[in-house]
Design a protein around this motif. Structure first.
Motif, PDB file in Angstrom:
ATOM      1  N   HIS A   1      12.129  -1.020  12.342  1.00 55.87           N
ATOM      2  CA  HIS A   1      12.204   0.141  11.963  1.00 55.87           C
ATOM      3  C   HIS A   1      11.180   0.543  10.983  1.00 55.87           C
ATOM      4  O   HIS A   1      11.081  -0.286   9.926  1.00 55.87           O
TER       5      HIS A   1
ATOM      6  N   THR B   1       8.696   2.747   8.101  1.00 56.20           N
ATOM      7  CA  THR B   1       9.056   3.308   6.611  1.00 56.20           C
ATOM      8  C   THR B   1       9.842   4.536   6.940  1.00 56.20           C
ATOM      9  O   THR B   1      10.937   4.885   6.162  1.00 56.20           O
TER      10      THR B   1
ATOM     11  N   LEU C   1      -3.383   0.335  17.525  1.00 48.80           N
ATOM     12  CA  LEU C   1      -2.205   0.954  16.589  1.00 48.80           C
ATOM     13  C   LEU C   1      -1.093  -0.029  16.569  1.00 48.80           C
ATOM     14  O   LEU C   1      -0.780  -0.787  17.371  1.00 48.80           O
ATOM     15  N   ALA C   2      -0.277   0.198  15.641  1.00 51.17           N
ATOM     16  CA  ALA C   2       1.172  -0.175  15.674  1.00 51.17           C
ATOM     17  C   ALA C   2       1.961   0.223  16.899  1.00 51.17           C
ATOM     18  O   ALA C   2       1.596   1.139  17.397  1.00 51.17           O
TER      19      ALA C   2
ATOM     20  N   THR D   1       0.835  -1.143   0.049  1.00 51.83           N
ATOM     21  CA  THR D   1       0.018  -0.013   0.026  1.00 51.83           C
ATOM     22  C   THR D   1       0.815   1.493   0.041  1.00 51.83           C
ATOM     23  O   THR D   1       1.944   1.287   0.008  1.00 51.83           O
ATOM     24  N   GLN D   2       0.213   2.421   0.290  1.00 53.96           N
ATOM     25  CA  GLN D   2       1.033   3.627   0.227  1.00 53.96           C
ATOM     26  C   GLN D   2       1.945   3.729   1.336  1.00 53.96           C
ATOM     27  O   GLN D   2       2.952   4.269   1.540  1.00 53.96           O
ATOM     28  N   TYR D   3       1.474   2.869   2.352  1.00 49.33           N
ATOM     29  CA  TYR D   3       2.366   2.960   4.000  1.00 49.33           C
ATOM     30  C   TYR D   3       2.987   1.893   4.207  1.00 49.33           C
ATOM     31  O   TYR D   3       4.027   1.724   4.914  1.00 49.33           O
ATOM     32  N   GLN D   4       2.575   0.617   3.449  1.00 51.51           N
ATOM     33  CA  GLN D   4       3.092  -0.561   4.181  1.00 51.51           C
ATOM     34  C   GLN D   4       3.065  -1.761   3.294  1.00 51.51           C
ATOM     35  O   GLN D   4       2.377  -1.798   2.135  1.00 51.51           O
ATOM     36  N   GLU D   5       3.766  -2.739   3.396  1.00 49.87           N
ATOM     37  CA  GLU D   5       3.791  -4.040   2.834  1.00 49.87           C
ATOM     38  C   GLU D   5       2.950  -5.216   3.415  1.00 49.87           C
ATOM     39  O   GLU D   5       2.908  -5.223   4.585  1.00 49.87           O
TER      40      GLU D   5
ATOM     41  N   LYS E   1      13.284   4.381   7.694  1.00 46.60           N
ATOM     42  CA  LYS E   1      14.031   3.754   6.561  1.00 46.60           C
ATOM     43  C   LYS E   1      14.338   4.693   5.453  1.00 46.60           C
ATOM     44  O   LYS E   1      15.477   4.823   4.813  1.00 46.60           O
TER      45      LYS E   1
ATOM     46  N   ILE F   1       2.175  -7.546   8.245  1.00 46.76           N
ATOM     47  CA  ILE F   1       2.254  -5.995   7.772  1.00 46.76           C
ATOM     48  C   ILE F   1       3.823  -5.616   8.037  1.00 46.76           C
ATOM     49  O   ILE F   1       4.413  -5.982   9.064  1.00 46.76           O
ATOM     50  N   ASP F   2       4.505  -5.361   6.864  1.00 42.51           N
ATOM     51  CA  ASP F   2       5.877  -5.117   6.940  1.00 42.51           C
ATOM     52  C   ASP F   2       6.750  -6.174   7.728  1.00 42.51           C
ATOM     53  O   ASP F   2       7.713  -5.778   8.390  1.00 42.51           O
ATOM     54  N   GLY F   3       6.364  -7.269   7.168  1.00 38.34           N
ATOM     55  CA  GLY F   3       7.302  -8.335   7.708  1.00 38.34           C
ATOM     56  C   GLY F   3       6.980  -8.650   9.295  1.00 38.34           C
ATOM     57  O   GLY F   3       7.732  -9.642   9.667  1.00 38.34           O
TER      58      GLY F   3
END
Lengths: 320, 320, 320, 320
Positions: free
Chosen positions: A311, A313, A166-167, A38-42, A316, A57-59
């Motif tokens: 970490h 996005t 939330l994350a 997505t725009q924000y995350q994998e 990174k 999400i993000d691994g």
């Protein structure tokens, strides 16, 4: 054509997660149902042998079919049951839909506002997670795509319960600003009705891992609320004990029997994880964790954020 | 000479354990301190990054430096504290020495008989595990190399507390006969003094894993003892919640405050894990586990043993 | 919702193969395209990042999209080019279809009989491997589902070239009887036309691995044929050098230039791997392998089969 | 004490290397003999089950006991045998000692200068690699700790053979400047005696991997030398075919028989890998690699360096 090996001898396809730099957790795979960015995350949806469908999400594993009920029942039911009559709820994040699903089981609830920043994750979960399909269609659910802080600040209405799904507060992640003292004071408390309750997931709460963010989230909430209740539960697919913190300016003290009675009165269907005794156990922390929370002095501010492994996005991107 | 990679980029050496056929748990390694094979089992002592020194027997982590205190304090202290004046203790297994170490911290204890079948494991642990060195030298410790059942049957004396620190009841493993109803009735109870307490480790007790052996051990002990208390704790290095069951014909009911008082009176040094509140939490099982224990009908007999993942040597030998 | 990690930091989904008990080879996965079980074997089609689509049978990589041309060009072209006018070909095994595909590129070829025992694998490959779709539809291809030995013994006709595209001779695998001296004498040679050529894949041929089966297949063929040519090539996805052996009672001696000329005359389209110089290199074995083949004394018989790592279904079934 | 698993069922301790981002190669471990960090790199000596003792620098396998002879015999013997009377040799890098060991087997050799930048790696290898102990003590060996370019530029003497036993040209690695056209012209050629030969390891040379650096090193040497011979060999522990390039202004054309004769005359002891036929095979590249080398247009300069997977320290340091 190469030689045959022992049938069923060993699994060949694995999902592997680095829980920390030195610790890995791997699930045999049935299939990879979907991957995308997505725009924000994998994001990925995997079908794993030990834990069923898993949202990554993000691994990082977010939620696994066989035990997400532990996380979501623990996040939702204590706050709603401690509230005398919870009608309106605001979820920060929660795009997966499971938090809304648990909320909508409460007969008192009239309105659930779910505010997630990533529209594509929400669409992804709406499409793929059948268990939450009904919740996504419930007319009581209002879905907003926005930054939770902006949304809270711009709305005039107040809520009986606000839920932080939330994350974790990760360096460069999108969420760490939603765990700070100033956020709680300036954005959350003003949007709580009198007697309102705030509850947030609070990261790993294991005997060692609770110092990453759990103790600090607890201490930060203690600065702004009169009554603060931390509790925890072991979630097998996370390979750790997980923590939540509930906070209010009204007392949060129900007995196991009270809770069981309210569950019967207010919640449709049967809980799989949560009941009165379960909460008694969950809200008595073990010696080391208890002492560590008592002795915590750090408070999350935008300047002193403490982060867990990994970490986001933004971090990174700054490195590239 | 091949190309350089990013310094410190990823760990290269790993210990990897199949917790189940579909689930793996891996620790980055500092070094492999020792490997060897005894008459009964293969043993290794590893220096792992996330959990310190780790004792591995037959490919299964037994005990890790950083969190073995959770297991051993949970195994030892509840039984000893619930006993009015525990002087003599019998350990079935326990060759690692940590159970004896915790026992010998109790000022009331006069005599600890540790009966392990594998002399080489005992020697190995005595040599390599510095944390237990003092315990191995304590004059109150009597070390016996023998089958625990044979030893219990042949001794005339009785004990205040008998402790089962054995491998899980695995198909072909050496220990499954030490979890049966007949063993408890014919070997354990006759060797308990009046008011004596039996406690045993009881395998994984997670929300799913408790059905492997925990519920059945609990139910088996219920057949033979008036008072039976199951309890559990999350052990990070085991990637699961672990279970123990304490049983007696005398009531087992101390409050958190009672326990804290007795800890102060009787135990030398400070516990790292166990105190009154910790036990309150540990002994209230969560809803699903509680119901499952209540509904368990199976009883371990020599014919109906239920096994956890893995196979012991005897099973393997039959296949070769 | 748990914390975000570094985007794209590490791959999460992996295919993992134990090449030997002590050696593993792992590919990052894009997806698991299909998994299933036939009467004879477990099959999977994976989409891997390093090697494209990969066909896995019983946990062993059979063929990977990006480099299967090395294996199949090496299996097919040397024998067909060394034959003066190859018209009729018999493939033992070859259900994947790639061997037929390479054969059907030869303008001289009138008829290809592909005889594989596992109908479901053939159907699976026909459906999923687009690169072989045209070959499966070629009217010159006759597809037989049968045991290759039975088929060869029951047919009256002879062939110009017979190709062994079978699994390695594994204990309990279906194929080891198709590598024996008696099979070559009683089933293969009688079905070769005069001047006919037999060629077989011959397992790993690396500097250490060639002793597993390659040297013995070579020596077994030397017992029955006047001219025997072993050759090898490194196949990246196999993590090893692979071997083939070509055998005939007619001389097998073409120069690199001869081969290049015949390639131009006879083969439609361009080879990706095979040409005259490539075969010069492939058919000169390195010192250690050459000496080891020269000194090999073992001959495959039904009683003295030598096996590579792994066990087939029949072996497993005997253990259950 | 947790349950026993199947004895010897699976290996628990592994060395794991990411050959590329999407490809892993793992060896079961016997032990971790030594780990440490020098001024320039992280080093480890592992005892692996499949490949014996393995030297790992910065997370990349450099050399494994069971097959390093393939690399080092291939690096040393072709150049020395093609030279009419090689007396003086300069090694750029080579701190492991194996290159010197192979050189010192040549009866013609009077003097070997080994110039490695990392004193600690040299000391480490001298201490731990018994197979090179004799070489390190040979009075013909002169060991210099210095940057190879600086050393070559500052010395007045010339050499019969110069050998590049350096790390691959990696972004930020210490070595990429030692693969450039200007380095060859300004530092190497002036230090070669008339008829002198330069040879260098040239990275992976597999059917796909040869485009990483091999083809470019070849093409760069073609700019400066009249005769350039690329050759390759599969090295099992590297999971790839490896490449070397030999270059001279004198012709490099010996038959397999010539080479075998010179081996007999000049080299003490028996080669394990290299002989005349082996070199015939190694120096005929397969079709795709040959074409790719012929068509290569890139030349290494300090500005246009091409890199293989991984990053060296300098690159990393710039990111921190």
């Amino acid at each position: 054509v190469k030689g045959l090996s022992l049938k069923g001898y060993r699994k060949s396809c694995w999902y592997e997660e680095e829980i920390e730099e030195n610790l890995r957790w791997s699930f045999a795979l049935n299939s990879i149902l979907h991957t995308g960015a997505t725009q924000y995350q994998e994001i990925a949806l995997l079908d794993t042998k030990p834990f069923g469908k898993a949202l990554v999400i993000d691994g990082k594993l977010q939620s696994a079919e066989v035990d997400e009920f532990i996380y979501h029942e623990s996040l939702v039911h204590p706050a709603l049951l401690h509230h005398p009559n919870p009608k309106t709820i605001f979820i920060m994040g929660g795009g997966e839909g499971s938090t809304a699903r648990e909320l909508l089981r409460h007969k008192t609830v009239d309105k659930v506002v779910m505010c997630d920043i990533d529209e594509e994750v929400v669409e992804f979960c709406r499409s793929y997670l059948e268990v939450n399909r009904e919740a996504f269609c419930d007319p009581r659910l209002e879905l907003i795509i926005n930054d939770a802080r902006a949304e809270l600040e711009n709305r005039n209405e107040c809520f009986d319960v606000i839920i932080g799904d939330l994350a974790d507060p990760i360096e460069g992640g999108p969420c760490y600003k939603l765990y700070t003292k100033s956020f709680y004071e300036l954005a959350v408390k003003p949007r709580l009705n009198q007697g309102g309750i705030f509850v947030t997931q609070a990261g790993p709460a294991g005997i060692f891992s609770h110092t990453e963010v759990f103790s600090c989230i607890f201490n930060t909430l203690k600065q702004g609320f009169k009554y603060v209740v931390p509790y925890s539960a072991h979630i097998p697919s996370f390979a750790d004990t997980w923590g939540w913190v509930m906070a209010s300016d009204a007392p949060l003290a129900l007995s196991a029997e009270d809770l069981d009675l309210k569950i019967k009165q207010r919640i449709k269907g049967e809980n799989r994880y949560f009941d009165g005794k379960t909460f008694s156990s969950a809200s008595i922390l073990s010696k080391a964790v208890r002492q560590s929370l008592d002795n915590e002095t750090e408070v999350y501010t935008e300047k002193t954020a403490r982060f867990i492994y990994g970490h986001g996005t933004a971090f990174k991107d700054n490195q590239d």
